[in-house]
Design an enzyme around this catalytic site. Structure first.
Site, PDB file in Angstrom:
ATOM      1  N   CYS A   2      16.172  -4.649  -8.736  1.00  0.00           N
ATOM      2  CA  CYS A   2      16.834  -4.181  -9.959  1.00  0.00           C
ATOM      3  C   CYS A   2      18.097  -4.991 -10.250  1.00  0.00           C
ATOM      4  O   CYS A   2      18.696  -5.579  -9.347  1.00  0.00           O
ATOM      5  CB  CYS A   2      17.238  -2.733  -9.786  1.00  0.00           C
ATOM      6  N   ARG A  27      15.275 -11.876 -10.579  1.00  0.00           N
ATOM      7  CA  ARG A  27      15.271 -10.988  -9.416  1.00  0.00           C
ATOM      8  C   ARG A  27      13.952 -10.217  -9.319  1.00  0.00           C
ATOM      9  O   ARG A  27      13.656  -9.633  -8.280  1.00  0.00           O
ATOM     10  CB  ARG A  27      16.431  -9.998  -9.503  1.00  0.00           C
ATOM     11  N   TRP A  73      12.993  -2.484 -10.783  1.00  0.00           N
ATOM     12  CA  TRP A  73      11.863  -2.834  -9.925  1.00  0.00           C
ATOM     13  C   TRP A  73      11.499  -1.536  -9.221  1.00  0.00           C
ATOM     14  O   TRP A  73      12.270  -1.028  -8.416  1.00  0.00           O
ATOM     15  CB  TRP A  73      12.291  -3.915  -8.929  1.00  0.00           C
ATOM     16  N   ASN A 100      21.026   0.501  -8.778  1.00  0.00           N
ATOM     17  CA  ASN A 100      20.239  -0.347  -7.868  1.00  0.00           C
ATOM     18  C   ASN A 100      20.275   0.310  -6.502  1.00  0.00           C
ATOM     19  O   ASN A 100      21.322   0.819  -6.094  1.00  0.00           O
ATOM     20  CB  ASN A 100      20.860  -1.739  -7.714  1.00  0.00           C
ATOM     21  N   GLY A 101      19.184   0.247  -5.762  1.00  0.00           N
ATOM     22  CA  GLY A 101      19.185   0.801  -4.403  1.00  0.00           C
ATOM     23  C   GLY A 101      18.337   2.056  -4.325  1.00  0.00           C
ATOM     24  O   GLY A 101      17.514   2.332  -5.200  1.00  0.00           O
ATOM     25  N   GLU A 488       4.390 -20.589   6.656  1.00  0.00           N
ATOM     26  CA  GLU A 488       5.146 -20.666   5.400  1.00  0.00           C
ATOM     27  C   GLU A 488       4.250 -21.159   4.264  1.00  0.00           C
ATOM     28  O   GLU A 488       4.317 -20.649   3.139  1.00  0.00           O
ATOM     29  CB  GLU A 488       6.372 -21.576   5.612  1.00  0.00           C
ATOM     30  N   LYS A 492       3.490 -19.084   0.860  1.00  0.00           N
ATOM     31  CA  LYS A 492       3.738 -19.611  -0.491  1.00  0.00           C
ATOM     32  C   LYS A 492       2.476 -19.479  -1.341  1.00  0.00           C
ATOM     33  O   LYS A 492       2.546 -19.061  -2.484  1.00  0.00           O
ATOM     34  CB  LYS A 492       4.137 -21.100  -0.455  1.00  0.00           C
ATOM     35  N   GLU A 495       1.712 -15.715  -2.242  1.00  0.00           N
ATOM     36  CA  GLU A 495       2.617 -14.974  -3.126  1.00  0.00           C
ATOM     37  C   GLU A 495       2.599 -15.487  -4.562  1.00  0.00           C
ATOM     38  O   GLU A 495       2.794 -14.699  -5.477  1.00  0.00           O
ATOM     39  CB  GLU A 495       4.040 -14.878  -2.570  1.00  0.00           C
ATOM     40  N   HIS A 511     -10.732 -18.312  18.992  1.00  0.00           N
ATOM     41  CA  HIS A 511     -10.616 -16.943  19.523  1.00  0.00           C
ATOM     42  C   HIS A 511     -10.875 -15.903  18.444  1.00  0.00           C
ATOM     43  O   HIS A 511     -10.516 -14.739  18.613  1.00  0.00           O
ATOM     44  CB  HIS A 511      -9.229 -16.737  20.150  1.00  0.00           C
ATOM     45  N   LYS A 610      13.251 -10.796  -5.915  1.00  0.00           N
ATOM     46  CA  LYS A 610      13.954 -11.896  -5.264  1.00  0.00           C
ATOM     47  C   LYS A 610      14.765 -11.427  -4.053  1.00  0.00           C
ATOM     48  O   LYS A 610      14.572 -11.930  -2.956  1.00  0.00           O
ATOM     49  CB  LYS A 610      14.853 -12.603  -6.287  1.00  0.00           C
TER      50      LYS A 610
HETATM   51  C1  F6R Z   1       9.133 -15.688   0.203  1.00  0.00           C
HETATM   52  C2  F6R Z   1      10.452 -15.085   0.140  1.00  0.00           C
HETATM   53  C3  F6R Z   1      10.717 -13.880   0.966  1.00  0.00           C
HETATM   54  C4  F6R Z   1      12.153 -13.916   1.498  1.00  0.00           C
HETATM   55  C5  F6R Z   1      12.478 -12.614   2.231  1.00  0.00           C
HETATM   56  C6  F6R Z   1      13.860 -12.636   2.852  1.00  0.00           C
HETATM   57  O1  F6R Z   1       9.037 -16.808  -0.633  1.00  0.00           O
HETATM   58  O2  F6R Z   1      11.302 -15.521  -0.591  1.00  0.00           O
HETATM   59  O3  F6R Z   1       9.802 -13.758   1.995  1.00  0.00           O
HETATM   60  O4  F6R Z   1      12.293 -15.003   2.354  1.00  0.00           O
HETATM   61  O5  F6R Z   1      12.395 -11.537   1.331  1.00  0.00           O
HETATM   62  O6  F6R Z   1      14.820 -12.873   1.888  1.00  0.00           O
HETATM   63  P1  F6R Z   1      16.255 -13.412   2.273  1.00  0.00           P
HETATM   64  O7  F6R Z   1      16.095 -14.785   2.803  1.00  0.00           O
HETATM   65  O8  F6R Z   1      17.036 -13.355   1.001  1.00  0.00           O
HETATM   66  O9  F6R Z   1      16.789 -12.469   3.316  1.00  0.00           O
END
Ligand code: F6R
Length: 615
Positions: A2, A27, A73, A100-101, A488, A492, A495, A511, A610
């Site tokens: 949010c 965000r 959100w 927010n929260g 990773e 990517k 997502e 395995h 985000k």
């Molecule tokens: C994936 C991504 C998330 C963040 C995770 C932690 O692309 O961005 O997996 O890495 O939510 O976020 P931070 O680094 O802000 O603690």
């Protein structure tokens, strides 16, 4: 997650609110709304994008000197107009709230307020705040006091902004566990959850601290801290000048922020390592004035992080063991915080986070401290974040704002920082000769150019993307320090393209996951010319022999020749310790181009946010 923007000024604030919301779009959100005071509270809400809200504002001629706005959100209650913020209490005093929260005790408060005659019209935890404040306004006619009394009853993490119809000349804002700041402008004053939301209005920013309640009017403000006293004590907070450039948060010539951020990696890494390049030697002071003392006592490393940042931690484990000879554990923050791990005072706890506001990472660090871990270090991209304030030592990744939800430049700058931390510890532990130190600095200095070179594979990656985009699943394989890079790469891809992707340590293939391999299952492999290459080649043979389609990112000297069902893209020659950083680039490009082929919303993938500021 949010986003909040509020404004109170001598001019119409609707354009500032709408632009602020647009700047917070990155965000992640599923609905948006605003309230302005214009002969009463006028509320507009939509489940569409901020541009829809702007259209509504134009149609309904929204106008006012004060207002609060929000992108939501969903956590409690589905994404819908009735659950979108602002929420109103309409029974007695008309009070509007954006939040927010999460309010953890919302059910209890809701039951109590229902008994008092308050009617609820949404499924959100936020609505209880609006009614609670209206309830407190029965005890005091002062909105500021009513907010202070209300937050004393709230449990959870939140940032709120509040208005009352009867007193349109003020906005009250409060912070507890979620970021909130106020902006001081020429024409008025502002509140927001993120400084980028206010750039169009002001650069003079005050970051609120835990327990702060602020009252804003068009020509002034006051802040009271209510952490230890319901009605609070007046406090002074420093005014910071935001140096965030508009360029940093605008797209420029790029199609997406993710694309921009992938291509910014050479400069992001160069900025992050600038101090090392200038100093020509590696010093613990780069991590804070207490670093030398703390590092000299460090016998173990414990890394806590989530998502992509967790993957950076997993890479660091290999480096810590190999280069610094230090045992290193890496834990998913959301798991660690609910385990009973054994604390060790000689352990340095390292929290890694792009945003510095991830609720699980913050909670895991507090928990580690409560368990008896004495020292902590933050690796973080946001200087004003809660994580930076919570740790003894800190190192800033200077990647600049990362707007795309999928983390790219934050990851590679985290890796560069963790490599620097590793060699600093190695030097202090006499595991690094001065010749090796100079070689390391030279390699780091070359890293931005090497990243630039790795970006050149884009046109080749694009040719793979078309076929890939038709698939429903993919496997990613890596070995050793490149296994977390495979993780990773899979993250990517899933997502942003919504293709189901899993990563395996290549030795694990037989395995179990080998059963999945057929012509419909693309298998992406990272094949650097390191000591595990021979083993990896055998694993790739296992896939090839079963009709699997292999997509291999090799080093120029890996000696893997393309053939039928074996596609190869070669990077430069093997880069030693830097290899995992460089091998990240083609995987980001692959995810990006596959997502483009599939037409997904690259920068704002569905269901994701985000900064994950809730548990
Ligand atoms: C994936 C991504 C998330 C963040 C995770 C932690 O692309 O961005 O997996 O890495 O939510 O976020 P931070 O680094 O802000 O603690």
């Amino acid at each position: 997650m949010c986003g909040i923007v509020g404004a109170i000024a001598n001019v119409n604030i609707v354009p500032v609110l709408l632009e602020g919301l647009l700047r917070l779009e990155y965000r992640g959100y599923d609905s948006a709304g605003l309230v302005v005071t214009n002969h009463g509270l006028q509320r507009l809400r939509t489940t569409g994008r901020v541009t829809e809200l702007s259209k509504l504002a134009a149609q309904q001629e929204a106008w006012g000197f004060a207002g609060i706005a929000h992108t939501r959100w969903a956590t409690h209650g589905e994404p819908s107009e009735r659950n979108a913020h602002p929420h109103l209490s309409e029974v007695e005093s008309r009070v509007a709230v954006v939040h927010n929260g999460i309010i953890e005790n919302h059910e209890e408060i809701r039951a109590h307020l229902k008994n008092q005659g308050f009617k609820f019209s949404s499924d959100t935890d936020t609505e209880v705040i609006a009614h609670l404040i209206a309830f407190k306004l029965r005890q005091t006619a002062d909105l500021f006091k009513a907010v202070c009394l209300s937050i004393a009853e709230l449990q959870g993490a939140y940032a709120i902004a509040v208005m009352e119809e009867a007193h349109p000349e003020r906005i009250v804002a409060a912070r507890n566990g979620a970021p909130l700041l106020i902006g001081l402008g020429k024409d008025g004053n502002y509140v927001a959850s993120d400084s980028s939301a206010l750039l169009q209005a002001t650069r003079d920013i005050i970051y609120l601290e835990e327990g702060d309640v602020a009252e804003l009017n068009s020509d002034g403000y006051r802040i009271v801290n209510c952490l230890h006293n319901q009605l609070g004590e007046v406090v002074e907070r420093i005014v910071h000048e935001s140096h965030l450039s508009n360029e940093a948060i605008e797209l420029g010539p790029y199609a997406h922020f993710m694309q921009k951020e992938i291509f910014e990696q050479p400069s992001a890494v160069a900025n992050t390592l600038e101090m090392v390049f200038n100093a020509r030697s590696i010093s613990p002071n780069l991590f804070g004035s207490e670093a030398e003392k703390i590092f000299s006592k460090t016998k173990h490393i414990l890394i806590l992080a989530c998502g992509t940042s967790y993957h950076a931690g997993l890479v660091a484990r290999y480096w810590m063991e190999t280069v610094a000879g230090l045992p290193c554990n890496v834990e998913i923050a959301s798991e660690y915080r609910y385990r009973d791990p054994i604390a060790d005072p000689d352990t340095l706890v390292v929290g890694i986070s792009q945003s510095g506001e991830t609720a699980d990472t913050l909670a895991a660090l507090s928990y580690a401290r409560k368990l008896g871990h004495q020292y902590s270090l933050a690796i973080c991209n946001v200087p004003e974040s809660a994580l930076i304030r919570q740790t003894d030592l800190r190192f800033l990744t200077r990647a600049g704002p990362e707007i795309g939800v999928a983390s790219t430049k934050a990851f590679t700058t985290q890796l560069a920082s963790l490599l620097l931390l590793t060699v600093t510890l190695a030097k202090m532990r006499h595991q690094l000769s001065s010749e090796s130190e100079h070689q390391m600095i030279a390699a780091l200095r070359h890293l931005p150019a090497a990243l630039q070179n790795a970006l050149q594979v884009e046109s080749q990656v694009k040719t793979w993307a078309k076929g890939f985009a038709k698939k429903h699943h993919a496997l990613f394989l890596g070995r050793g320090v490149h296994y977390p890079i495979a993780m990773e790469g899979a993250l990517k891809l899933k997502e942003i393209s919504y293709i189901h992707a899993e990563a395996y340590a290549a030795g694990e293939l037989k395995h179990g996951p080998l059963a999945l391999v057929d012509s419909e299952m693309p298998v992406v492999a990272i094949a650097p010319n390191d000591q595990l290459l021979g083993k990896l080649k055998s694993n790739l043979q296992e896939v090839h022999a079963r009709g699997g389609e292999l997509y291999v990112f090799a080093d120029a000297d890996s000696q893997i020749t393309p053939s039928e069902h074996l596609h190869v893209i070669r990077l430069a020659e093997h880069a030693g310790l830097l290899s995992p950083i460089l091998h990240t680039i083609p995987l980001q490009l692959l995810a990006y181009h596959v997502a483009l082929e599939r037409g997904t919303d690259v920068d704002k993938p569905r269901n994701l946010a985000k900064a994950v500021t809730v548990e």
